[in-house]
Design a protein around this motif. Structure first.
Motif, PDB file in Angstrom:
ATOM      1  N   PRO A  31       0.356   5.967  -7.740  1.00 47.62           N
ATOM      2  CA  PRO A  31       0.382   4.500  -7.682  1.00 47.62           C
ATOM      3  C   PRO A  31      -0.601   3.987  -6.636  1.00 47.62           C
ATOM      4  CG  PRO A  31       2.312   5.433  -6.593  1.00 47.62           C
ATOM      5  CD  PRO A  31       1.564   6.575  -7.231  1.00 47.62           C
ATOM      6  N   THR A  32      -1.207   2.862  -6.951  1.00 44.34           N
ATOM      7  CA  THR A  32      -2.103   2.217  -6.007  1.00 44.34           C
ATOM      8  C   THR A  32      -1.263   1.609  -4.893  1.00 44.34           C
ATOM      9  OG1 THR A  32      -3.712   1.744  -7.728  1.00 44.34           O
ATOM     10  CG2 THR A  32      -3.826   0.385  -5.740  1.00 44.34           C
ATOM     11  N   VAL A  33      -1.612   1.892  -3.662  1.00 50.47           N
ATOM     12  CA  VAL A  33      -0.900   1.312  -2.533  1.00 50.47           C
ATOM     13  C   VAL A  33      -1.438  -0.084  -2.252  1.00 50.47           C
ATOM     14  CG1 VAL A  33      -0.359   1.557  -0.077  1.00 50.47           C
ATOM     15  CG2 VAL A  33      -0.389   3.569  -1.545  1.00 50.47           C
ATOM     16  N   LEU A  34      -2.745  -0.210  -2.201  1.00 52.56           N
ATOM     17  CA  LEU A  34      -3.398  -1.498  -1.974  1.00 52.56           C
ATOM     18  C   LEU A  34      -4.520  -1.671  -2.979  1.00 52.56           C
ATOM     19  CD1 LEU A  34      -3.880  -1.510   1.923  1.00 52.56           C
ATOM     20  CD2 LEU A  34      -2.114  -2.675   0.604  1.00 52.56           C
ATOM     21  N   ARG A  35      -4.775  -2.925  -3.304  1.00 54.27           N
ATOM     22  CA  ARG A  35      -5.885  -3.258  -4.188  1.00 54.27           C
ATOM     23  C   ARG A  35      -6.620  -4.445  -3.569  1.00 54.27           C
ATOM     24  NH1 ARG A  35      -7.099  -2.148  -9.552  1.00 54.27           N
ATOM     25  NH2 ARG A  35      -5.127  -1.069  -9.771  1.00 54.27           N
ATOM     26  N   THR A  36      -7.945  -4.363  -3.595  1.00 52.63           N
ATOM     27  CA  THR A  36      -8.782  -5.484  -3.172  1.00 52.63           C
ATOM     28  C   THR A  36      -9.571  -5.934  -4.396  1.00 52.63           C
ATOM     29  OG1 THR A  36     -10.732  -4.178  -2.587  1.00 52.63           O
ATOM     30  CG2 THR A  36      -9.017  -4.418  -0.882  1.00 52.63           C
ATOM     31  N   ASP A  37     -10.506  -6.826  -4.197  1.00 51.64           N
ATOM     32  CA  ASP A  37     -11.311  -7.301  -5.327  1.00 51.64           C
ATOM     33  C   ASP A  37     -12.035  -6.159  -6.027  1.00 51.64           C
ATOM     34  OD1 ASP A  37     -10.541  -9.901  -4.885  1.00 51.64           O
ATOM     35  OD2 ASP A  37     -12.346 -10.433  -3.758  1.00 51.64           O
ATOM     36  N   ARG A  38     -12.497  -5.160  -5.238  1.00 50.49           N
ATOM     37  CA  ARG A  38     -13.313  -4.087  -5.826  1.00 50.49           C
ATOM     38  C   ARG A  38     -12.729  -2.694  -5.677  1.00 50.49           C
ATOM     39  NH1 ARG A  38     -18.849  -5.049  -2.772  1.00 50.49           N
ATOM     40  NH2 ARG A  38     -17.405  -5.326  -1.040  1.00 50.49           N
ATOM     41  N   TRP A  52     -23.039   2.555   1.485  1.00 49.65           N
ATOM     42  CA  TRP A  52     -23.242   1.802   2.723  1.00 49.65           C
ATOM     43  C   TRP A  52     -23.954   0.495   2.419  1.00 49.65           C
ATOM     44  CZ3 TRP A  52     -25.467   6.085   6.467  1.00 49.65           C
ATOM     45  CH2 TRP A  52     -24.452   6.994   6.774  1.00 49.65           C
ATOM     46  N   GLY A  53     -23.672  -0.522   3.215  1.00 47.30           N
ATOM     47  CA  GLY A  53     -24.362  -1.797   3.101  1.00 47.30           C
ATOM     48  C   GLY A  53     -23.824  -2.715   2.023  1.00 47.30           C
ATOM     49  N   ARG A  54     -22.738  -2.343   1.372  1.00 45.16           N
ATOM     50  CA  ARG A  54     -22.175  -3.166   0.297  1.00 45.16           C
ATOM     51  C   ARG A  54     -20.889  -3.878   0.724  1.00 45.16           C
ATOM     52  NH1 ARG A  54     -21.858   1.001  -4.480  1.00 45.16           N
ATOM     53  NH2 ARG A  54     -20.352  -0.538  -5.169  1.00 45.16           N
ATOM     54  N   GLY A  55     -20.476  -3.719   1.979  1.00 42.38           N
ATOM     55  CA  GLY A  55     -19.269  -4.384   2.460  1.00 42.38           C
ATOM     56  C   GLY A  55     -17.972  -3.704   2.080  1.00 42.38           C
ATOM     57  N   LEU A  56     -18.065  -2.497   1.521  1.00 39.19           N
ATOM     58  CA  LEU A  56     -16.851  -1.813   1.070  1.00 39.19           C
ATOM     59  C   LEU A  56     -15.992  -1.324   2.235  1.00 39.19           C
ATOM     60  CD1 LEU A  56     -18.343   0.185  -1.936  1.00 39.19           C
ATOM     61  CD2 LEU A  56     -17.080  -1.993  -1.980  1.00 39.19           C
ATOM     62  N   ALA A  57     -16.627  -0.870   3.313  1.00 36.92           N
ATOM     63  CA  ALA A  57     -15.848  -0.422   4.474  1.00 36.92           C
ATOM     64  C   ALA A  57     -15.086  -1.594   5.076  1.00 36.92           C
ATOM     65  CB  ALA A  57     -16.759   0.232   5.505  1.00 36.92           C
ATOM     66  N   ALA A  58     -15.735  -2.746   5.180  1.00 38.54           N
ATOM     67  CA  ALA A  58     -15.052  -3.934   5.711  1.00 38.54           C
ATOM     68  C   ALA A  58     -13.908  -4.353   4.801  1.00 38.54           C
ATOM     69  CB  ALA A  58     -16.047  -5.078   5.880  1.00 38.54           C
ATOM     70  N   GLU A  59     -14.126  -4.297   3.505  1.00 40.62           N
ATOM     71  CA  GLU A  59     -13.091  -4.678   2.544  1.00 40.62           C
ATOM     72  C   GLU A  59     -11.886  -3.737   2.636  1.00 40.62           C
ATOM     73  OE1 GLU A  59     -12.889  -5.108  -2.303  1.00 40.62           O
ATOM     74  OE2 GLU A  59     -14.772  -5.607  -1.285  1.00 40.62           O
ATOM     75  N   ALA A  60     -12.152  -2.439   2.694  1.00 38.16           N
ATOM     76  CA  ALA A  60     -11.066  -1.458   2.750  1.00 38.16           C
ATOM     77  C   ALA A  60     -10.330  -1.503   4.083  1.00 38.16           C
ATOM     78  CB  ALA A  60     -11.613  -0.048   2.496  1.00 38.16           C
ATOM     79  N   THR A  61     -11.076  -1.539   5.186  1.00 38.56           N
ATOM     80  CA  THR A  61     -10.411  -1.528   6.491  1.00 38.56           C
ATOM     81  C   THR A  61      -9.692  -2.845   6.747  1.00 38.56           C
ATOM     82  OG1 THR A  61     -12.494  -2.107   7.566  1.00 38.56           O
ATOM     83  CG2 THR A  61     -11.875   0.212   7.579  1.00 38.56           C
ATOM     84  N   GLY A  62     -10.231  -3.953   6.268  1.00 43.82           N
ATOM     85  CA  GLY A  62      -9.532  -5.230   6.393  1.00 43.82           C
ATOM     86  C   GLY A  62      -8.205  -5.209   5.664  1.00 43.82           C
ATOM     87  N   ALA A  63      -8.191  -4.637   4.452  1.00 41.32           N
ATOM     88  CA  ALA A  63      -6.938  -4.522   3.691  1.00 41.32           C
ATOM     89  C   ALA A  63      -5.954  -3.600   4.407  1.00 41.32           C
ATOM     90  CB  ALA A  63      -7.229  -4.007   2.279  1.00 41.32           C
ATOM     91  N   ALA A  64      -6.458  -2.505   4.947  1.00 45.32           N
ATOM     92  CA  ALA A  64      -5.582  -1.570   5.676  1.00 45.32           C
ATOM     93  C   ALA A  64      -4.996  -2.240   6.920  1.00 45.32           C
ATOM     94  CB  ALA A  64      -6.360  -0.313   6.059  1.00 45.32           C
ATOM     95  N   LEU A  65      -5.814  -3.003   7.651  1.00 41.16           N
ATOM     96  CA  LEU A  65      -5.320  -3.730   8.821  1.00 41.16           C
ATOM     97  C   LEU A  65      -4.222  -4.716   8.427  1.00 41.16           C
ATOM     98  CD1 LEU A  65      -8.521  -4.497  10.898  1.00 41.16           C
ATOM     99  CD2 LEU A  65      -6.452  -3.404  11.760  1.00 41.16           C
ATOM    100  N   ASP A  66      -4.449  -5.479   7.365  1.00 41.66           N
ATOM    101  CA  ASP A  66      -3.432  -6.420   6.906  1.00 41.66           C
ATOM    102  C   ASP A  66      -2.147  -5.695   6.536  1.00 41.66           C
ATOM    103  OD1 ASP A  66      -5.114  -8.568   7.288  1.00 41.66           O
ATOM    104  OD2 ASP A  66      -5.680  -8.741   5.170  1.00 41.66           O
ATOM    105  N   HIS A  67      -2.282  -4.534   5.916  1.00 38.95           N
ATOM    106  CA  HIS A  67      -1.132  -3.747   5.461  1.00 38.95           C
ATOM    107  C   HIS A  67      -0.257  -3.286   6.628  1.00 38.95           C
ATOM    108  CE1 HIS A  67       1.146  -1.072   2.866  1.00 38.95           C
ATOM    109  NE2 HIS A  67       0.861  -0.063   3.665  1.00 38.95           N
ATOM    110  N   VAL A  68      -0.858  -2.941   7.748  1.00 38.30           N
ATOM    111  CA  VAL A  68      -0.077  -2.386   8.873  1.00 38.30           C
ATOM    112  C   VAL A  68       0.120  -3.380  10.017  1.00 38.30           C
ATOM    113  CG1 VAL A  68      -0.843  -0.042   8.355  1.00 38.30           C
ATOM    114  CG2 VAL A  68      -2.007  -1.347  10.123  1.00 38.30           C
TER     115      VAL A  68
END
Length: 181
Positions: free
Chosen positions: A5-12, A112-128
């Motif tokens: 199961p997906t734990v978190l989902r973002t736009d991408r 790199w350079g596509r904003g994916l790390a920011a998107e993933a880590t931002g979601a993880a921060l919100d989650h915890v």
């Protein structure tokens, strides 16, 4: 085997708890010299990656959160990176160990350079955000790793002026009552 199961989902992205079937992809990611450009220890061995994966599973079981394996929606089987937080300690000079929620992110150079790390880590921060809120969020980053330092700043972390025992700069978010605050 049924899909995880997906734990978190973002736009991408889909962020999933690490599983044994991720070992080869985690090893490829952490064993790649380019991915480790800012890691003074260099690429990680397969044996270490296997230990890490077991520890990441244990973090989830103990704390209810941990590092995620990050996948793109359009390529669900291809690991893009690892991102998330786990309860850890940061060693400051003088041997002082400070408990933190350690923020970690490592992604394949191809994304790199596509904003994916920011998107993933931002979601993880919100989650915890409310899990172990007594502990500050901490990212420990080498001074020369400008992309990682910029990402930490975009996520709301600030440099504290502290340097850990390995010479890395400490970046912090929310440090109620912490020595690092």
């Amino acid at each position: 085997m049924s899909p995880r199961p997906t734990v978190l989902r973002t736009d991408r992205l889909r962020l999933l708890r690490p599983a044994p079937e991720d070992l080869a992809a985690v090893t490829a990611l952490h064993g790649d010299p380019e991915t480790n450009r800012h890691n003074p220890d260099g690429p990680t061995s397969p044996e270490t990656c296997e230990r890490w994966l077991a520890a990441w599973h244990a973090n989830w079981e103990r704390d209810g959160f941990g590092y995620f394996c990050v996948f793109a929606d359009e390529a669900p089987g291809e690991l893009l990176g690892v991102a998330g937080l786990k309860v850890s300690t940061t060693a400051l000079p003088g041997g002082v160990e400070v408990p933190v929620r350690n923020l970690y992110y490592r992604f394949r150079p191809a994304v790199w350079g596509r904003g994916l790390a920011a998107e993933a880590t931002g979601a993880a921060l919100d989650h915890v955000r409310t899990l172990r809120a007594d502990l500050p969020v901490c990212a420990v980053i080498r001074a020369g790793n400008l992309p990682s330092r910029r990402l930490a700043a975009r996520l709301g972390l600030h440099e504290t002026g502290e340097v850990d025992a390995a010479g890395r700069h400490v970046h912090l978010l929310g440090a109620p009552g912490s020595r690092l605050g």
